[in-house]
Design an enzyme around this catalytic site. Structure first.
Site, mmCIF file in Angstrom:
data_model
loop_
_atom_site.group_PDB
_atom_site.id
_atom_site.type_symbol
_atom_site.label_atom_id
_atom_site.label_comp_id
_atom_site.label_asym_id
_atom_site.label_seq_id
_atom_site.Cartn_x
_atom_site.Cartn_y
_atom_site.Cartn_z
ATOM 1 N N MET A 1 -8.796 8.750 0.060
ATOM 2 C CA MET A 1 -9.683 8.879 1.005
ATOM 3 C C MET A 1 -9.902 10.234 1.053
ATOM 4 O O MET A 1 -9.181 11.149 0.778
ATOM 5 C CB MET A 1 -8.766 8.781 2.579
ATOM 6 N N ASP B 1 -7.273 -6.233 3.388
ATOM 7 C CA ASP B 1 -6.706 -5.018 3.466
ATOM 8 C C ASP B 1 -6.738 -4.450 5.000
ATOM 9 O O ASP B 1 -7.777 -4.246 5.537
ATOM 10 C CB ASP B 1 -7.306 -3.965 2.539
ATOM 11 N N HIS C 1 -8.093 1.836 -4.583
ATOM 12 C CA HIS C 1 -9.226 1.563 -3.518
ATOM 13 C C HIS C 1 -9.874 2.826 -2.957
ATOM 14 O O HIS C 1 -9.000 3.773 -2.351
ATOM 15 C CB HIS C 1 -8.436 0.843 -2.114
ATOM 16 N N SER D 1 0.759 -1.160 0.214
ATOM 17 C CA SER D 1 0.036 0.101 0.077
ATOM 18 C C SER D 1 0.846 1.354 0.028
ATOM 19 O O SER D 1 1.900 1.364 1.032
ATOM 20 C CB SER D 1 -0.828 0.059 1.070
ATOM 21 N N HIS E 1 -1.113 -0.994 -4.387
ATOM 22 C CA HIS E 1 -2.509 -0.767 -3.745
ATOM 23 C C HIS E 1 -2.483 0.837 -3.498
ATOM 24 O O HIS E 1 -1.631 1.081 -2.741
ATOM 25 C CB HIS E 1 -2.611 -1.721 -2.579
ATOM 26 N N MET F 1 -12.237 -5.721 4.716
ATOM 27 C CA MET F 1 -11.406 -4.634 5.471
ATOM 28 C C MET F 1 -11.164 -5.404 6.821
ATOM 29 O O MET F 1 -12.030 -5.698 7.510
ATOM 30 C CB MET F 1 -12.177 -3.212 5.595
ATOM 31 N N MET G 1 -12.007 5.098 -0.977
ATOM 32 C CA MET G 1 -12.801 5.276 0.281
ATOM 33 C C MET G 1 -13.186 6.342 0.269
ATOM 34 O O MET G 1 -13.102 7.397 1.132
ATOM 35 C CB MET G 1 -11.806 5.066 1.609
ATOM 36 N N ASP H 1 -4.590 3.884 -1.985
ATOM 37 C CA ASP H 1 -5.638 4.347 -1.155
ATOM 38 C C ASP H 1 -5.860 5.618 -1.316
ATOM 39 O O ASP H 1 -5.475 6.843 -1.037
ATOM 40 C CB ASP H 1 -5.428 4.057 0.566
HETATM 41 C C1 DX5 Z 1 -6.539 1.596 5.334
HETATM 42 C C2 DX5 Z 1 -6.411 1.414 3.907
HETATM 43 C C3 DX5 Z 1 -5.205 0.275 3.648
HETATM 44 C C4 DX5 Z 1 -3.977 0.723 4.534
HETATM 45 C C5 DX5 Z 1 -3.138 -0.585 5.076
HETATM 46 O O1 DX5 Z 1 -7.800 2.590 5.158
HETATM 47 O O2 DX5 Z 1 -7.263 0.796 3.053
HETATM 48 O O3 DX5 Z 1 -4.834 -0.163 2.601
HETATM 49 O O4 DX5 Z 1 -2.912 1.373 3.954
HETATM 50 O O5 DX5 Z 1 -2.034 -0.183 5.643
HETATM 51 P P1 DX5 Z 1 -1.484 -1.232 6.924
HETATM 52 O O6 DX5 Z 1 -0.873 -2.591 6.195
HETATM 53 O O7 DX5 Z 1 -0.387 -0.348 7.628
HETATM 54 O O8 DX5 Z 1 -2.701 -1.756 7.789
HETATM 55 ZN ZN ZN Z 2 -6.606 0.050 1.007
#
Ligand code: DX5
Ligand code: ZN
Length: 218
Positions: A37, A175, A66, A8, A33, A137, A68, A35
């Site tokens: 947000m 994840d 991903h 990630s 990956h 998740m 969010m 993320d």
């Molecule tokens: C959390 C993200 C994850 C995060 C995982 O909201 O969707 O992808 O980056 O990070 P670790 O492996 O540190 O939990």
């Molecule tokens: Zn993620």
């Protein structure tokens, strides 16, 4: 099935983003990956399109994005244009999930749905055959570096049963809080894609940490 590791980028050093992208290129990792947000669906803001564009310019592997964010339909074409290969939306953020899945596919990407820790697998019964990937998740989304929620194992095996029962062709991604301590048990439970942020980037040797995970998942 071949089991995959998706580091990630959220846990990367953004001041050295190209270096960290090249590190993933040169590692045994399978996917990036990414993320996204929005500060509304989750209580944190990560990064947006210019950063995804910068990652995509250098990345030589599958881009697993991903989202969010609320109302993700607004951005499907934009992420397709940025080079996303897989686009995952949250079940909890989509009023018309079936339509959203079809729109992602129509834009030329693989379609994924992510489930928050409190959301049961059963909500996917009527769209599992349309999905390329389900992301379970294993932390509450919004931040890297959180502890793995143990109830995830039960959800993985429930999802594996649903996929087999429905004759769906769908990958199971985990994840949040993935480490060398839980990777094997997750694969045994039926997962085949593991996302890892902190475990990779906070280690002294990220390339080696990726190899270690790869060796565990096979
Ligand atoms: C959390 C993200 C994850 C995060 C995982 O909201 O969707 O992808 O980056 O990070 P670790 O492996 O540190 O939990
Ligand atoms: Zn993620």
């Amino acid at each position: 099935m071949n089991n995959l590791i998706a580091p990630s980028v959220l846990a990367a050093d953004f001041a050295n983003l190209q270096r960290d992208v090249e590190m993933i290129n040169n590692s045994e990792a399978d996917w990036f990956h990414i993320d996204i947000m929005d500060g509304v669906f989750v209580p944190n803001i990560s990064f947006g399109m210019p950063v995804v564009k910068a990652i995509a310019t250098h990345a030589k592997k599958t881009l697993d994005v991903h989202l969010m964010i609320v109302d993700p339909d607004r951005y499907i074409q934009i992420f397709a244009d940025l080079g996303a290969d897989i686009l995952t939306v949250h079940y909890e953020a989509c009023t018309h999930l079936h339509r959203t899945i079809q729109a992602i596919k129509a834009a030329g990407m693989k379609a994924g749905v992510a489930l928050n820790p409190h959301t049961p697998i059963a909500v996917l019964e009527d769209c599992i055959v349309d999905l390329d990937i389900v992301c379970i998740m294993s932390v509450n989304p919004g931040f890297g570096g959180q502890s793995f929620i143990e109830n995830t194992y039960k959800k993985v095996s429930q999802l594996r049963h649903l996929i087999e029962f429905s004759k769906a062709n769908c990958q199971i991604e985990i994840d949040g809080g993935v480490t060398d301590k839980n990777a094997n048990a997750l694969i045994e439970a039926g997962a085949n894609v593991l996302v890892a942020g902190s475990y990779v980037f906070k280690s002294d040797n990220p390339i080696e940490s990726i190899s270690d995970l790869k060796a565990i998942v096979g």
